[in-house]
Motif scaffolding. Structure first.
Motif, mmCIF file in Angstrom:
data_model
loop_
_atom_site.group_PDB
_atom_site.id
_atom_site.type_symbol
_atom_site.label_atom_id
_atom_site.label_comp_id
_atom_site.label_asym_id
_atom_site.label_seq_id
_atom_site.Cartn_x
_atom_site.Cartn_y
_atom_site.Cartn_z
ATOM 1 N N GLN A 169 0.838 -1.208 0.000
ATOM 2 C CA GLN A 169 0.000 0.000 0.000
ATOM 3 C C GLN A 169 0.869 1.253 0.000
ATOM 4 O O GLN A 169 0.598 2.196 -0.738
ATOM 5 N N PHE A 170 1.918 1.267 0.810
ATOM 6 C CA PHE A 170 2.824 2.419 0.825
ATOM 7 C C PHE A 170 3.503 2.598 -0.534
ATOM 8 O O PHE A 170 3.616 3.714 -1.048
ATOM 9 N N ALA A 171 3.965 1.509 -1.127
ATOM 10 C CA ALA A 171 4.625 1.585 -2.437
ATOM 11 C C ALA A 171 3.652 2.069 -3.508
ATOM 12 O O ALA A 171 4.013 2.906 -4.347
ATOM 13 N N ALA A 172 2.425 1.575 -3.480
ATOM 14 C CA ALA A 172 1.426 2.010 -4.460
ATOM 15 C C ALA A 172 1.114 3.498 -4.301
ATOM 16 O O ALA A 172 0.932 4.212 -5.301
ATOM 17 N N THR A 173 1.080 3.970 -3.077
ATOM 18 C CA THR A 173 0.849 5.386 -2.839
ATOM 19 C C THR A 173 1.988 6.229 -3.402
ATOM 20 O O THR A 173 1.755 7.241 -4.062
ATOM 21 N N LEU A 174 3.231 5.806 -3.161
ATOM 22 C CA LEU A 174 4.376 6.550 -3.686
ATOM 23 C C LEU A 174 4.400 6.549 -5.209
ATOM 24 O O LEU A 174 4.680 7.579 -5.831
ATOM 25 N N VAL A 175 4.093 5.412 -5.818
ATOM 26 C CA VAL A 175 4.045 5.347 -7.284
ATOM 27 C C VAL A 175 2.930 6.247 -7.812
ATOM 28 O O VAL A 175 3.107 6.967 -8.800
ATOM 29 N N GLY A 176 1.779 6.236 -7.155
ATOM 30 C CA GLY A 176 0.671 7.095 -7.570
ATOM 31 C C GLY A 176 1.024 8.571 -7.480
ATOM 32 O O GLY A 176 0.706 9.354 -8.388
ATOM 33 N N ILE A 177 1.697 8.960 -6.418
ATOM 34 C CA ILE A 177 2.117 10.355 -6.269
ATOM 35 C C ILE A 177 3.118 10.720 -7.356
ATOM 36 O O ILE A 177 3.036 11.802 -7.960
ATOM 37 N N ALA A 178 4.071 9.827 -7.637
ATOM 38 C CA ALA A 178 5.057 10.099 -8.687
ATOM 39 C C ALA A 178 4.389 10.240 -10.051
ATOM 40 O O ALA A 178 4.735 11.138 -10.834
ATOM 41 N N VAL A 179 3.416 9.382 -10.342
ATOM 42 C CA VAL A 179 2.707 9.460 -11.626
ATOM 43 C C VAL A 179 1.948 10.787 -11.723
ATOM 44 O O VAL A 179 1.976 11.454 -12.768
ATOM 45 N N LEU A 180 1.273 11.171 -10.656
ATOM 46 C CA LEU A 180 0.552 12.449 -10.672
ATOM 47 C C LEU A 180 1.499 13.628 -10.871
ATOM 48 O O LEU A 180 1.209 14.537 -11.653
ATOM 49 N N LEU A 181 2.616 13.631 -10.167
ATOM 50 C CA LEU A 181 3.576 14.726 -10.320
ATOM 51 C C LEU A 181 4.144 14.776 -11.732
ATOM 52 O O LEU A 181 4.272 15.861 -12.323
ATOM 53 N N LEU A 182 4.478 13.612 -12.282
ATOM 54 C CA LEU A 182 5.001 13.591 -13.646
ATOM 55 C C LEU A 182 3.947 14.027 -14.659
ATOM 56 O O LEU A 182 4.240 14.767 -15.605
ATOM 57 N N PHE A 183 2.703 13.595 -14.468
ATOM 58 C CA PHE A 183 1.631 13.962 -15.389
ATOM 59 C C PHE A 183 1.379 15.463 -15.356
ATOM 60 O O PHE A 183 1.369 16.127 -16.397
ATOM 61 N N PHE A 184 1.164 16.005 -14.155
ATOM 62 C CA PHE A 184 0.880 17.433 -14.070
ATOM 63 C C PHE A 184 2.109 18.274 -14.366
ATOM 64 O O PHE A 184 2.005 19.377 -14.908
ATOM 65 N N GLY A 185 3.291 17.769 -14.050
ATOM 66 C CA GLY A 185 4.517 18.459 -14.443
ATOM 67 C C GLY A 185 4.661 18.513 -15.948
ATOM 68 O O GLY A 185 5.090 19.530 -16.527
ATOM 69 N N GLY A 186 4.281 17.442 -16.624
ATOM 70 C CA GLY A 186 4.320 17.415 -18.084
ATOM 71 C C GLY A 186 3.304 18.395 -18.666
ATOM 72 O O GLY A 186 3.578 19.047 -19.680
#
Length: 88
Positions: free
Chosen positions: A63-80
């Motif tokens: 669950q912690f790993a999935a949360t970190l991956v989700g946050i990274a995906v969101l940051l990369l998406f909105f950063g893009g």
């Protein structure tokens, strides 16, 4: 007869709750009680439940790993999106 460690049961239940009702809190409790349960089971030979403790640990850490991956995906998406907006 061997009895099951209450901490192992708590770890498993909280690990399941971490995926449903209490996302981060349940996972945190699952990880902490999972480690405590495994130590208690190693110290006390008449206790059982190592599999439940491991399952709670796995559920909590995933669950912690999935949360970190989700946050990274969101940051990369909105950063893009921001990058695309400033590039034109």
């Amino acid at each position: 007869m061997r009895r099951t460690s209450p901490l192992a049961v708590t770890s498993l239940v909280c690990g399941l709750l971490g995926w449903s009702l209490l996302p981060w809190l349940g996972s945190l409790v699952a990880v902490i009680t999972g480690h405590l349960a495994r130590a208690e089971i190693r110290r006390t030979p008449e206790l059982d439940g190592d599999g439940m403790a491991v399952a709670g640990l796995v559920l909590g850490y995933v669950q912690f790993a999935a949360t970190l991956v989700g946050i990274a995906v969101l940051l990369l998406f909105f950063g893009g999106l921001v990058w695309l907006g400033t590039a034109s």
